[in-house]
Each structure stands twice: as structure tokens, then as C-alpha cells.
Design an enzyme around this catalytic site. Structure first.
Site, PDB file in Angstrom:
ATOM      1  N   ALA A  66       0.927  -1.061   0.166  1.00 26.96           N
ATOM      2  CA  ALA A  66       0.053  -0.105  -0.089  1.00 26.96           C
ATOM      3  C   ALA A  66       0.836   1.278  -0.047  1.00 26.96           C
ATOM      4  O   ALA A  66       0.390   2.255  -0.556  1.00 26.96           O
ATOM      5  CB  ALA A  66      -0.957   0.107   1.277  1.00 26.96           C
ATOM      6  N   GLU A  75      11.572  -8.999 -11.292  1.00 29.31           N
ATOM      7  CA  GLU A  75      13.053  -9.184 -11.654  1.00 29.31           C
ATOM      8  C   GLU A  75      13.873  -9.114 -10.629  1.00 29.31           C
ATOM      9  O   GLU A  75      14.866  -9.728 -10.365  1.00 29.31           O
ATOM     10  CB  GLU A  75      13.246  -8.126 -12.830  1.00 29.31           C
ATOM     11  CG  GLU A  75      12.397  -8.380 -13.932  1.00 29.31           C
ATOM     12  CD  GLU A  75      11.234  -7.388 -14.256  1.00 29.31           C
ATOM     13  OE1 GLU A  75      10.996  -6.852 -15.377  1.00 29.31           O
ATOM     14  OE2 GLU A  75      10.683  -7.002 -13.094  1.00 29.31           O
TER      15      GLU A  75
END
Length: 160
Positions: A66, A75
Site C-alpha cells: 500500500a 525481476e
């Protein structure tokens, strides 16, 4: 004044079926882990699969928060995990698949800038190019023979 030209070159595969069996399997693993991404805010899911020189495959999916800057891309999840678990292994190949929950994605989606810089650190450290394959949910797969192709003017430890 002098101008310089920077170019990039990619191999383009029309589908997963054109990939070698090893790379196809790696991309399928990226697709599967993408489905486990925690992306309630962006609804944009990414999966990454890394093949190491010891034969191990390390997976990562994006993990949101959030507090947006606190999340992490697939990645980087995968590459940092590979570095933590197998610190002496070299990264040979990375497969990335990305898509959105609310629209069909068909154009290959490359790593973001922060991920490119993180991959660059590992490529520089191991002094061996990392093959990077990326795609959307379906369709073409792009291959870069090295991160330098995606980030030609790399920042590395030599600047520090």
C-alpha cells in the site's frame, strides 16, 4: 560538438514455440510465477525466472505494498534471491512475462529502469552477459543478448 549514436538490437520470436526447449521452459516458469504476483493496486502482474550456471532456476513475482515505494518488481525479487541463495553462481538467462488484469497485453514488456540497473550490477559483477527474454501474456518474445542492450550507458562501480 560531436554526436554519438546508441543502438539496440533484439532477436524477435513470434511465439513461445520458436524458443529452444530450455528457454521455453524458463519462460513457462515465468508465466506460472506471474500468476502468483501480489498486485492488488496496479493489477499488473510480472513473473521472472532466472537460470543459473549451476542449473538451478530462481523465480520471482512482483510484490506490491500500500506504500507504493515499498513494493518490489519480479525481476529484482528473483535476482536478489539468486544472489542471496547462490552468491557464487552466474546468471545465464532471465525470462520475464508481464500482463495486466484488466486488459490484454500482447506487446513484449521489458524490465523497468530500476530493474535494468539491478540486473546491470549482476552482469557487471559476473563479467558475463545475461540473456534476457521478455514477453507479455501472449505473443512475441524479445531476446536481448545482454543487459547492455537494454541499458547501453550503464552506471557501474567505476563511476564511484
Amino acid at each position: 560538438m560531436k554526436n554519438i549514436s546508441v543502438t539496440s538490437s533484439f532477436s524477435v520470436y513470434e511465439s513461445l514455440e520458436e524458443l529452444s526447449p530450455e528457454v521455453k521452459d524458463l519462460m513457462i516458469q515465468a508465466i506460472e510465477i506471474r500468476k502468483k504476483a501480489y498486485a492488488p493496486y496496479s493489477r499488473f502482474r510480472v513473473g521472472a525466472a532466472i537460470l543459473l550456471d549451476n542449473g538451478k532456476v530462481v523465480l520471482g513475482s512482483n510484490q506490491e505494498n500500500a506504500a507504493y515505494p515499498s513494493g518490489l518488481c519480479a525481476e529484482r525479487v528473483a535476482i536478489f534471491q539468486a544472489g542471496a541463495i547462490y552468491p557464487d553462481a552466474k546468471i545465464l538467462k532471465m525470462a520475464i512475462s508481464a500482463t495486466a488484469d484488466d486488459k490484454e497485453m500482447t506487446e513484449p514488456i521489458p524490465p523497468c529502469g530500476a530493474c535494468r540497473q539491478s540486473i546491470a550490477e549482476y552482469e557487471f559483477r559476473q563479467d558475463l552477459p545475461i540473456e534476457i527474454y521478455f514477453m507479455a501474456a501472449v505473443g512475441k518474445v524479445y531476446k536481448s543478448d545482454s543487459l547492455r542492450n537494454l541499458l547501453p550507458l550503464m552506471f557501474d562501480k567505476n563511476f564511484l
